[in-house]
Enzyme design. Sequence first.
Site, PDB file in Angstrom:
ATOM      1  CD  GLU A 463      -1.762  -2.455   1.235  1.00 13.03           C
ATOM      2  OE1 GLU A 463      -0.637  -2.752   1.710  1.00 13.03           O
ATOM      3  OE2 GLU A 463      -2.601  -3.312   0.900  1.00 13.03           O
ATOM      4  CG  HIS A 533     -12.412  -8.296   4.722  1.00 10.63           C
ATOM      5  ND1 HIS A 533     -11.862  -9.296   5.487  1.00 10.63           N
ATOM      6  CD2 HIS A 533     -11.699  -8.263   3.575  1.00 10.63           C
ATOM      7  CE1 HIS A 533     -10.862  -9.861   4.828  1.00 10.63           C
ATOM      8  NE2 HIS A 533     -10.736  -9.249   3.672  1.00 10.63           N
TER       9      HIS A 533
END
Length: 733
Positions: A463, A533
């Site tokens: 990321e 999530h």
Amino acid sequence: MELAISSARESVSEGSGSLSPRQLVEIYRLMLLSRRVDDREILLKRQQKIYFQISGAGHEALGVGAALAMRPGYDWFFPYYRDRALALALGYTPADMMLQAVGAATDPASGGRQMPTHWGSRSLNIVSLSSSTSTQLLHAVGCAEAGRYFSLHPEAAAETVSDYRAFRDVTFHGDEVVYASVGEGSTSQGEFWEALNTASNKKLPVLFCVEDNGYAISTPVEVSTPGGNISRLVANFPNFFFVEVDGTDPEASFRAFQAAVAHCRAGLGPAFVHGHCMRAYSHSLSDDDRLYRPQAERDADQLRDPLVKMRARLLREGILTEDELAAQEQSVEQEVSDAADRALEAPLPKVEDVTLHVYSEDLDPTSSAFATEQPSAPGSVSGGKAGRAPSVEPRTMADLINACLHDEMRRDPRIVVYGQDVADASREAALAEVKGKGGVFKLTAGLQTEFGSERVFNSPLAEANIVGRAIGYALRGMKPVVEIQFFDYIWPAMHQIHNELSLLRWRSNGQWACPVVIRVPIGGYLTGGSIYHSQSGESLFTHIPGLRVVMPSNALDANGLLRTAIRCDDPVLFLEHKRLYRETHDRAPYPGPDFAIPFGKARIVRPGVDITLITYGALVPRSLQAAERAKREHNIDVEILDLRSLNPYDWEAIAASVRKTSRVIVAHEDMLSWGYGAEIAARIADELFDSLDAPVRRIGSLDTFVAYQPILEDAILPQPDTILKAILDLKAY
Ligand SMILES: Cc1ncc(C[n+]2csc(CCOP(=O)(O)OP(=O)(O)O)c2C)c(N)n1
Ligand SMILES: [Mg+2]
């Protein structure tokens, strides 16, 4: 000095013969100048006339060698704090350095905002650096990618009016090289490896320089680097030119850089120069290396001092006499002393200007220029996957985000889209046989097929790599619209977002900017999404100055706000609630390719007179359910405000509603404590106290993580019943 160094540069480019005596004298002069600026700063710090000092002492030979091999204002530079000699050899002046040391308004790099040695110069293509070690390596990679893109697509460099592009001068050269340096200790950062990864894979013309002085503050090299030699660890990266050099010898350093630059300029790939230098002084003036280095070791190191060695060489080879060296010393001292005197007289920054350049001064994303009012007439279509159906058909949020990306990429050739799994298929040949992936949520579906693999591609699973490279792209005038696959995994990029992306404009006093868009699926209510999530956490980002944060709750807003995000001159975190991607209740017809919604404008989802309910994201439909029941079952008329953008947010709309209803609830999905609602509630209590008939109430999730088992998830996240109960309690207060 300028003249001297450019003549040195001209003749060295002619070939590999020995450097002339004149060039050696000029090189020594630059090294000496660098050392004397350090010495003067140390004196000023001891006199408490400056506030910090860190030196380039011991790194001068490498720096001058690198600068001589490169082209200032043509190549690009992402140096670090020890690169004083490099900066001077590129054309930075001692006065520029002293102005930063005293924190003057006229400090050309930052206007008094950054510590000394945090270089930055637009004319020299030295990009403003931060104090974070290794972050800049990824910027260098993105910068090189942008340079390559413009070379292949020069038409993309053309300026246009009316969006962020009007404020970006784009210059590029097909054979430009990007220099990026770090200390050997900083090679332990993940960002170092992430930068090498992409530079290698894409054969980018990035020249990585590791300035190995054997220590990272007090930590010796063998502690940071297994085996003690970084060159051995990186040796298997493909496409690289590698060289290890005595970084205390300017001529050897120059030759190493010359070969490295030639490799990069020829388009053969990146280069890695590992220079063994030394630290002539302690790490900084706040450090004392006698605490951790034995005297014998320090003495041995001093024998490698590049300045001492070069001086001895000039004498030994009869290039300068003692008298000539003394004269040179005197003239350098004079130059440094004049620079210091001028800096001490320089005007100080104005306190009232301290918030200038937190955001773009050129383009206001809250302005009416972004209010395109109504969607365009039904019947228009957007091409691409989402646009194949007639636009009068209501489309989901996922569809209209995808349609906006298609439209904007057609409009603006500077947009690139990348992230994990965002391409249809990295192996292009497969596209003849397969439908394509286009993102784990399919939001980028069809983009690679329409715009090609240069503009839409998969990133490595890293990321910081995604955001760091985007900064490099954006500071060159490109518009990266990148995706972080799940909000839950944004954390490796947090360093880049907090210390780089949001800060570049402010810390460079408006010289540099990186208006990147980061799209991020966020939130829970997924039934099984579990801890990793389902996360929220928007207030961690609204707490960062310089970053715009947007969170639409329906398809039309998502389309209009994403368009504004892309045309905006600030970095934007665009939060897309996963649960809302394909809901039927929030669908809308495709609004056309110019539909935009300004930031900072709330939407009244439901007008009412009894209670104001301020919310956003997935709590908008849940609040609406609760409000409908409150009306139906209890005749309470709740006004719901969907903030839509969280920074900036619509204080006027909040104030107007609270003045009308005198009762207010702030509701969000994120945890209650220290959540986004705390700020809004505090401001209402502070500024609207006289309008209130009851305390400000907040709704948020429990102060815990989101669990997998649905009964736990339901209990953790706020439900319509939770909201209804709060409405009833507040009305009864
Ligand atoms: C990300 C980050 N972590 C920690 C620091 C604090 N720090 C500043 S310099 C430094 C040591 C750097 O050593 P090295 O990379 O070898 O460079 P040198 O100073 O020796 O030239 C540390 C730990 C920082 N600036 N950035
Ligand atoms: Mg070091």
